[in-house]
Scaffold this motif. Structure first.
Motif, PDB file in Angstrom:
ATOM      1  N   GLU A 283      51.975  39.292  43.294  1.00 18.38           N
ATOM      2  CA  GLU A 283      51.217  38.087  43.620  1.00 18.38           C
ATOM      3  C   GLU A 283      50.866  38.050  45.107  1.00 18.38           C
ATOM      4  N   GLN A 284      51.830  38.365  45.957  1.00 16.46           N
ATOM      5  CA  GLN A 284      51.592  38.330  47.401  1.00 16.46           C
ATOM      6  C   GLN A 284      50.628  39.416  47.848  1.00 16.46           C
ATOM      7  N   THR A 285      50.686  40.568  47.194  1.00 20.97           N
ATOM      8  CA  THR A 285      49.871  41.711  47.614  1.00 20.97           C
ATOM      9  C   THR A 285      48.465  41.680  47.035  1.00 20.97           C
ATOM     10  N   PHE A 286      48.338  41.326  45.759  1.00 16.49           N
ATOM     11  CA  PHE A 286      47.050  41.426  45.074  1.00 16.49           C
ATOM     12  C   PHE A 286      46.436  40.083  44.696  1.00 16.49           C
ATOM     13  N   GLY A 287      47.218  39.013  44.732  1.00 17.89           N
ATOM     14  CA  GLY A 287      46.689  37.703  44.367  1.00 17.89           C
ATOM     15  C   GLY A 287      46.274  37.657  42.915  1.00 17.89           C
ATOM     16  N   GLU A 288      45.145  37.031  42.654  1.00 18.05           N
ATOM     17  CA  GLU A 288      44.709  36.839  41.268  1.00 18.05           C
ATOM     18  C   GLU A 288      44.198  38.113  40.608  1.00 18.05           C
ATOM     19  N   HIS A 289      43.975  39.160  41.365  1.00 18.69           N
ATOM     20  CA  HIS A 289      43.450  40.418  40.824  1.00 18.69           C
ATOM     21  C   HIS A 289      44.536  41.488  40.719  1.00 18.69           C
TER      22      HIS A 289
END
Length: 71
Positions: free
Chosen positions: A11-17
């Protein structure tokens, strides 16, 4: 350094993608995340600054065979 669980890192690295959790677990098993995650029980834990690395260059002969450049 404090470690975070794999889903939090995604989540922190890629977010919604972000990639699927199964893809990220495969990256962990294949050594595609540096610094290497630690597996405790069934959960992978990573440093917050860990990065996905492309290991394409680690198998140049395989790539050459796939591309048909060697026998």
């Amino acid at each position: 350094m404090k470690l975070i669980p794999l889903p939090v890192w995604l989540e922190q690295t890629f977010g919604e993608h972000q990639p699927t959790i199964n893809t990220a677990r495969a990256w962990c098993r294949q050594g595609r995340i540096k610094p290497s995650p630690k597996k405790i029980g069934r959960t992978y834990y990573l440093q917050p600054n860990a990065e996905h690395v492309n290991n394409a260059n680690s198998h140049p002969r395989l790539i050459e065979r796939i591309l048909g450049e060697t026998a």
